[in-house]
Scaffold this active site. Sequence first.
Site, PDB file in Angstrom:
ATOM      1  N   CYS A 178      -4.758   2.711  -3.624  1.00  0.00           N
ATOM      2  CA  CYS A 178      -3.521   3.203  -3.000  1.00  0.00           C
ATOM      3  C   CYS A 178      -2.381   2.209  -3.184  1.00  0.00           C
ATOM      4  O   CYS A 178      -1.574   1.986  -2.280  1.00  0.00           O
ATOM      5  CB  CYS A 178      -3.715   3.506  -1.520  1.00  0.00           C
ATOM      6  SG  CYS A 178      -4.923   4.786  -1.239  1.00  0.00           S
ATOM      7  N   GLN A 225      -4.269  -5.237   6.958  1.00  0.00           N
ATOM      8  CA  GLN A 225      -5.274  -6.156   6.406  1.00  0.00           C
ATOM      9  C   GLN A 225      -5.210  -7.550   7.034  1.00  0.00           C
ATOM     10  O   GLN A 225      -5.972  -8.426   6.645  1.00  0.00           O
ATOM     11  CB  GLN A 225      -5.094  -6.284   4.881  1.00  0.00           C
ATOM     12  CG  GLN A 225      -5.221  -4.978   4.121  1.00  0.00           C
ATOM     13  CD  GLN A 225      -6.624  -4.379   4.182  1.00  0.00           C
ATOM     14  OE1 GLN A 225      -7.591  -5.056   4.560  1.00  0.00           O
ATOM     15  NE2 GLN A 225      -6.745  -3.114   3.835  1.00  0.00           N
ATOM     16  N   LYS A 242     -10.235  -0.568  10.939  1.00  0.00           N
ATOM     17  CA  LYS A 242     -10.443  -1.728  10.081  1.00  0.00           C
ATOM     18  C   LYS A 242     -10.808  -2.967  10.898  1.00  0.00           C
ATOM     19  O   LYS A 242     -10.889  -4.064  10.381  1.00  0.00           O
ATOM     20  CB  LYS A 242      -9.186  -2.004   9.249  1.00  0.00           C
ATOM     21  CG  LYS A 242      -8.896  -0.928   8.189  1.00  0.00           C
ATOM     22  CD  LYS A 242      -7.789  -1.380   7.266  1.00  0.00           C
ATOM     23  CE  LYS A 242      -7.105  -0.248   6.513  1.00  0.00           C
ATOM     24  NZ  LYS A 242      -7.929   0.443   5.542  1.00  0.00           N
ATOM     25  N   HIS A 286       0.880  -1.169   0.000  1.00  0.00           N
ATOM     26  CA  HIS A 286       0.000   0.000   0.000  1.00  0.00           C
ATOM     27  C   HIS A 286       0.922   1.224   0.000  1.00  0.00           C
ATOM     28  O   HIS A 286       2.036   1.150   0.500  1.00  0.00           O
ATOM     29  CB  HIS A 286      -0.834  -0.055   1.289  1.00  0.00           C
ATOM     30  CG  HIS A 286      -1.903   0.971   1.399  1.00  0.00           C
ATOM     31  ND1 HIS A 286      -1.649   2.263   1.783  1.00  0.00           N
ATOM     32  CD2 HIS A 286      -3.246   0.900   1.213  1.00  0.00           C
ATOM     33  CE1 HIS A 286      -2.783   2.941   1.823  1.00  0.00           C
ATOM     34  NE2 HIS A 286      -3.771   2.142   1.480  1.00  0.00           N
ATOM     35  N   ASP A 293       3.325  -4.784   7.746  1.00  0.00           N
ATOM     36  CA  ASP A 293       2.109  -3.988   7.630  1.00  0.00           C
ATOM     37  C   ASP A 293       0.928  -4.936   7.862  1.00  0.00           C
ATOM     38  O   ASP A 293       0.577  -5.736   6.998  1.00  0.00           O
ATOM     39  CB  ASP A 293       2.050  -3.347   6.236  1.00  0.00           C
ATOM     40  CG  ASP A 293       0.748  -2.599   6.006  1.00  0.00           C
ATOM     41  OD1 ASP A 293      -0.122  -2.590   6.905  1.00  0.00           O
ATOM     42  OD2 ASP A 293       0.588  -2.028   4.911  1.00  0.00           O
TER      43      ASP A 293
END
Lengths: 408, 131
Positions: free
Chosen positions: A364, A201, A224, A121, A198
């Site tokens: 993104c 997600q 999220k 991202h 990261d």
Amino acid sequence: MDVDAIREDFPILKKRVHGKKLVYLDNAATTQKPKQVIEAIKEFYSDYNANVQRGVYEISEKATELYEGGRESVAKFINATSSKEIIFVRNATEAINLVANAWAKKNIGKDDEIIISIMEHHSNFVPWQQLAIENNAKIKVVGVDPEGHFKFDEYESLLSDKTKLVAITHVSNVLGTITPVKEIVKKAHEKGAMTLVDGAQSVPHIPVDVQQIGCDFLAFSGHKMLAPTGIGILYGKKEILEKMDPFLKGGDMIKEVHLDSTRWNELPWKFEAGTPNIEGGITMKVAIDYLNRIGMPNIREHEKKLTKYALDAFANTKGIDVYGPRNVEEKGGVVSFNVQQIHPHDLASILDEEGIAIRSGHHCAQPLMENLGLVAASRASFYLYNKEEEIDILINSLKKARKVFRLE
Amino acid sequence: MYTEMILDYYKFPRNFGTLEKADIKSRDTNPLCGDEIEFQINLDENKKVKEVKYSGKGCAISQAAASMLTELMQGKTVDELKKISKGDIYDLLGITLSPVRVKCALLGLKVMKIGVYTYLSEEIKLDEDEK
């Protein structure tokens, strides 16, 4: 897992859009909030709103206790060794920027190398690109195979004594690809490189254990995973955080201030300058309690079922291209696709008229889109409250879009 | 929103392509969706539009609006081109657009105006929505 009962907890799922039932399939962008979280925010502002860490009076002490309780809860959720390793920030982007500014700026120099993947991202790409420009370092990019798998061989060949940082997404927000973070971290550490995962997600969707992965940093966002916007988390190993200088300077992050010098506060407050997002910290616990009550392994299984259902349905629908792994064991609950000859923005507008919320655009992740040869794509992403019948509504609406564009 | 007319302009765009030599040439993208449009204009001795072509890729709204705009531009002077407004584009499209899609509809107009103002060496004046 009783999805109908779960849906009862989410007031927005009862709303209608353009007269149609809301079908919310943009969970990779942000998730909806259960009434437990909404109530907890209301309760904070109605019953004990006060600043934290300072007040010697009851409501401030309560706010502080619950805010720090949120931190404890996050630490347990990702199995950190201590809540000192949990820094509250605004979002995953800020968490990554914190590492870039407070660690990388000092420790990555001329000709040093940073390894990322093509799936990153922009939040895990732009900070490193800019740091590399400033410090004359180099960015090395690991590619994906045609199905969107992380090319581990390529990664191994890029690793060298010059590698100072490996910053890799755990789950791609476009392809859904789950990367082998544990193995990636192990290889990086063999070369003495630092690692950042990261988890924006992954943490909301699959069980994540930082001790098992072994990463030095993990970044993710509260919104999220059922919590409000404006609260994010940077996990960092204590011994590393301790050696780092603060990112932002001001109140709360100090121990003593004199006219000519300042002593930094202890972890984790050293990195939390100014009044924090108190409601966000407090409701992280409420959101995590909710997820734990359902059970992260159950949520993962549910999303796997939905993803398989969606992949099968797309395969049986005319004129649709799907991107990313087909095997749901290697994939989070994210399916990106294009309806041939219909621009994703036109598709999203047509779906909106049917009450369906999906994402369209470059997500993104422009370097990845370029790599796939795409200008834009549509994306459906699932969470614990989604149902197979919502995917049916999506598929029927895709067929409708093809009719609108005179393709059938 | 996807009227017969918009789909027709999308599928069979008028004045799509490029010119061998152009007096005015401009290009821009919509960062939201990656849509891109280029305008090429030739003027006659009276500074009126003689030929105009547009090229690019993107959604039906941005491409149809750009194509319709090229027809509106025919025979207009550069000063008249400056006066074409977002209202004219909405009238051409004949539909109501959501705020996000307004950007798609106005991309062509923005690119055309960038070209015209640059040609005149004047400071570019755009409506808020066209930026």
